[in-house]
Scaffold this motif. Structure first.
Motif, PDB file in Angstrom:
ATOM      1  N   ASP B 105       0.364  66.215  10.780  1.00 57.09           N
ATOM      2  CA  ASP B 105      -0.460  65.844  11.924  1.00 57.09           C
ATOM      3  C   ASP B 105       0.100  64.559  12.541  1.00 57.09           C
ATOM      4  OD1 ASP B 105      -3.452  66.219  13.056  1.00 57.09           O
ATOM      5  OD2 ASP B 105      -2.958  64.087  12.861  1.00 57.09           O
ATOM      6  N   CYS B 112      -0.052  69.608   8.297  1.00 55.67           N
ATOM      7  CA  CYS B 112      -0.691  70.265   9.437  1.00 55.67           C
ATOM      8  C   CYS B 112      -1.151  71.680   9.046  1.00 55.67           C
ATOM      9  CB  CYS B 112       0.301  70.324  10.592  1.00 55.67           C
ATOM     10  SG  CYS B 112      -0.265  71.319  11.965  1.00 55.67           S
ATOM     11  N   ASP B 114      -2.143  74.274  10.735  1.00 49.55           N
ATOM     12  CA  ASP B 114      -1.542  75.370  11.503  1.00 49.55           C
ATOM     13  C   ASP B 114      -0.126  75.655  11.010  1.00 49.55           C
ATOM     14  OD1 ASP B 114      -3.785  75.665  12.990  1.00 49.55           O
ATOM     15  OD2 ASP B 114      -3.054  74.521  14.721  1.00 49.55           O
ATOM     16  N   ALA B 115       0.606  74.601  10.697  1.00 49.48           N
ATOM     17  CA  ALA B 115       1.970  74.778  10.185  1.00 49.48           C
ATOM     18  C   ALA B 115       1.946  75.468   8.821  1.00 49.48           C
ATOM     19  CB  ALA B 115       2.683  73.426  10.095  1.00 49.48           C
ATOM     20  N   SER B 117      -0.368  77.636   7.803  1.00 47.80           N
ATOM     21  CA  SER B 117      -0.675  79.054   8.075  1.00 47.80           C
ATOM     22  C   SER B 117       0.574  79.809   8.492  1.00 47.80           C
ATOM     23  CB  SER B 117      -1.712  79.165   9.194  1.00 47.80           C
ATOM     24  OG  SER B 117      -2.971  78.815   8.717  1.00 47.80           O
ATOM     25  N   SER B 118       1.332  79.197   9.383  1.00 43.51           N
ATOM     26  CA  SER B 118       2.531  79.875   9.901  1.00 43.51           C
ATOM     27  C   SER B 118       3.589  80.090   8.827  1.00 43.51           C
ATOM     28  CB  SER B 118       3.150  79.050  11.034  1.00 43.51           C
ATOM     29  OG  SER B 118       2.200  78.816  12.037  1.00 43.51           O
ATOM     30  N   ALA B 141      -9.936  72.607   6.811  1.00 40.02           N
ATOM     31  CA  ALA B 141      -9.030  73.640   7.337  1.00 40.02           C
ATOM     32  C   ALA B 141      -8.186  74.241   6.205  1.00 40.02           C
ATOM     33  CB  ALA B 141      -8.134  73.042   8.414  1.00 40.02           C
ATOM     34  N   ILE B 145      -7.939  78.143   4.782  1.00 37.01           N
ATOM     35  CA  ILE B 145      -6.673  78.865   4.595  1.00 37.01           C
ATOM     36  C   ILE B 145      -6.566  79.384   3.163  1.00 37.01           C
ATOM     37  CG2 ILE B 145      -4.159  78.562   4.465  1.00 37.01           C
ATOM     38  CD1 ILE B 145      -4.449  76.539   6.797  1.00 37.01           C
TER      39      ILE B 145
END
Lengths: 373, 373
Positions: B105, B112, B114-115, B117-118, B141, B145
């Motif tokens: 972040d 992060c 989102d990173a 998850s990807s 978050a 996940i």
């Protein structure tokens, strides 16, 4: 029955004042870790005792093996012995190495040099020998193998703190030797260990590896972990050095009482020391035969336990008989008759400075009584 | 110039009498290692502090990560952050895992979501988040996940000893959290660490793994090593608990002086805490911009050093920029712009109980002077 339980080992402990005297400078300067004057002092004192150039203190003897193996560039296969405590082989597997187990000498219970020679192939990058009960490996034969094959030999020296072989501390043989200073060892720092070596290069690598691979503030030159001993444990060790000699005298006496009372018994074999070995006082191990498929050792172990005497089936189980360890090894079959037999026969009797002459005699008598029962 | 050097950290130390009072029973009973009443007492005290069910003491924070990763069945790939001390990622590699580094972040400098998850694929078996400077990861978050992917999250909690997030100790989040009790941490045992968890199963596995995988006398059920803390270090820790609250008060004051004097400066950004975070007093980190390709941070670092003030480029170098580490990873390219930037901008200022109001003001003034010079 023993009035109070007699355990197989009892740590030496320092006088409180001694310990605090050694620790005081660290409390004053607040330098408690990452090396310091106290560690340096203990390393110096031990290197004098071991007559080696470098003693590099570690957080324990297992980490010492992990780091020594990396410092010696062990990769892939490492030839070693199944007749050892879980830590020696476990440490190799933990860092991704592949132990190849070969048999031991029938008499001295250390790794068999001929078996080592036979097991060498292109993927073998290291040999880990384990000195047992104060008896050194066949260091001359292993040295010759190392020279001709260019494969370094590391020794696990947890059992040979004060032993000499041909006039030289056993700890000084090989490319490096790891030590354990765990509470139950002859000399302790509570938890602790060391890598001992005469090679400046190996010692430097060990120093970097035990501090995360940090070579200087902005440069991390190797993959490392934390293998460091705190100044607190080092101070404990320094104070314990004073207790060492009295402890050794007592252990020698106890061993002699065992020897006098057990050596003539026709079903007891005292595990011998290789000729040329002097001064070890770490362990007293006997062998008791397996008779009609039943280990006499187990019978004696239980009989002693009922009397409050805690001996130890040491080493048992054999590494090759631990599925949670062998599952990580490439070796599929094991040809280890001497080791298999030793694992069923060996019993380590209590040996420490808290055992009186009367205790020792009681233990020896109890062993014989349990056998003949 | 500072009259005496001011280091970035200074360990808390106990009163000698306190330490000895806690250690005395172990010297008396000669139980120095393999657990005991003192370790049990410290584990209980810390579990009360952390409001978690289990605190399992370890020899250090690096071994804690190694063992926690194994206890959580991490295999192959583990998604983690490059913005951390070498130990977090190094411990994973040391035990044969393959770290996948994802970005952080921009503001809070934690991994992060989102990173994360990807980056999840079939080979990913674990996530290692690192809380930094007292600021928790985006635990909500990451928890989501973890729930949807069934991949456990381990946290490195070395920086959040006393921090709470949404009213709950940060140490309590995730499947487990590792702690470091190294000398330079808020709370220390000289060297030491812990695995903290609320899972009985995870805690039991940790206990077995830190003792060579030994489940009972004749059964070694797992591949393990020695990750145990000695009773000596545990006694040191118990005595240090008394010093903790005074230390925290002083650190809070010093942080406030830094904040009052640095927050308005247009080239200084104080690394923020995620909203909902309270009570962390481990670190005080600022960010200084890279200007015309030159890190202002480095200039300030050197200027402070010339004054006898030892700040720390922390974390630098970034893990992805350490070839001796990346050589062991399968990841070939790194897309980490936020982490790259943070590694060039962050400076941790001295923060400990030995810093007076005058020192703190002098340090803050020196930072500003170095910037404007």
């Amino acid at each position: 029955m023993a009035v109070t339980p007699i355990y197989v080992a009892r740590p030496i402990v320092p006088k409180v004042d001694d310990f605090i005297a050694h620790l005081a400078p660290a409390l004053e300067t607040r330098r408690l870790a990452n090396g310091g004057a106290i560690s340096a002092d203990l390393e110096l004192r031990l290197s004098e005792l071991f007559r080696t150039r470098y003693v590099n203190l570690m957080s324990n003897g297992t980490v010492a093996i992990e780091i020594a193996a990396k410092a010696l560039n062990f990769r892939k296969k490492v030839i070693t012995t199944p007749f050892t405590f879980a830590a020696s082989v476990g440490a190799l597997i933990w860092v991704g190495l592949d132990p190849i187990l070969v048999d031991i000498d029938e008499e001295y219970l250390t790794i068999c040099p001929d078996a080592v020679s036979s097991a060498i192939d292109q993927e073998v990058s290291g040999i880990l020998g384990v000195h047992v009960y104060g008896c050194p490996c066949d260091v001359d034969a292993l040295d010759a193998i190392s020279k001709s094959s260019k494969i370094p030999v590391l020794y696990d020296g947890a059992h040979v703190f004060d032993a000499t072989y041909n006039g030289r501390p056993v700890v000084g043989y090989g490319a490096a030797t790891t030590m354990s200073f765990h509470a139950t060892k002859q000399f302790n720092t509570g938890e602790g260990g060391a890598v001992v070596t005469s090679s400046l290069e190996v010692n430097s690598r060990v120093s970097i590896l035990k501090n995360f691979g940090i070579e200087s503030e902005d440069l991390i030159s190797q993959l490392g972990i934390n293998g460091k001993m705190s100044e607190i444990n080092a101070a404990f060790g320094l104070a314990n050095l004073s207790a060492l000699f009295e402890e050794r005298a007592r252990r020698t006496t106890v061993s002699q009482i065992y020897r006098d009372n057990l050596s003539e018994h026709n079903r007891i074999r005292i595990v011998p020391l290789r000729p040329g070995t002097v001064g070890s006082s770490g362990y007293f191990a006997i062998r008791l035969p397996v008779e009609s498929g039943r280990p006499l050792r187990d019978k004696v172990y239980l009989a002693l336990r009922d009397l409050g005497i805690y001996s130890r089936k040491y080493f048992y189980p054999l590494i090759s008989d631990i599925p949670s360890y062998t599952a990580h090894m490439s070796q599929l079959t094991f040809d280890l008759p001497n080791a298999q037999r030793a694992a069923m026969e060996v019993l380590a009797l209590p040996l420490h400075g808290g055992i009186s002459d009367e205790d020792a005699l009681f233990i020896a008598t109890s062993v014989k009584r349990a056998i003949d029962d």
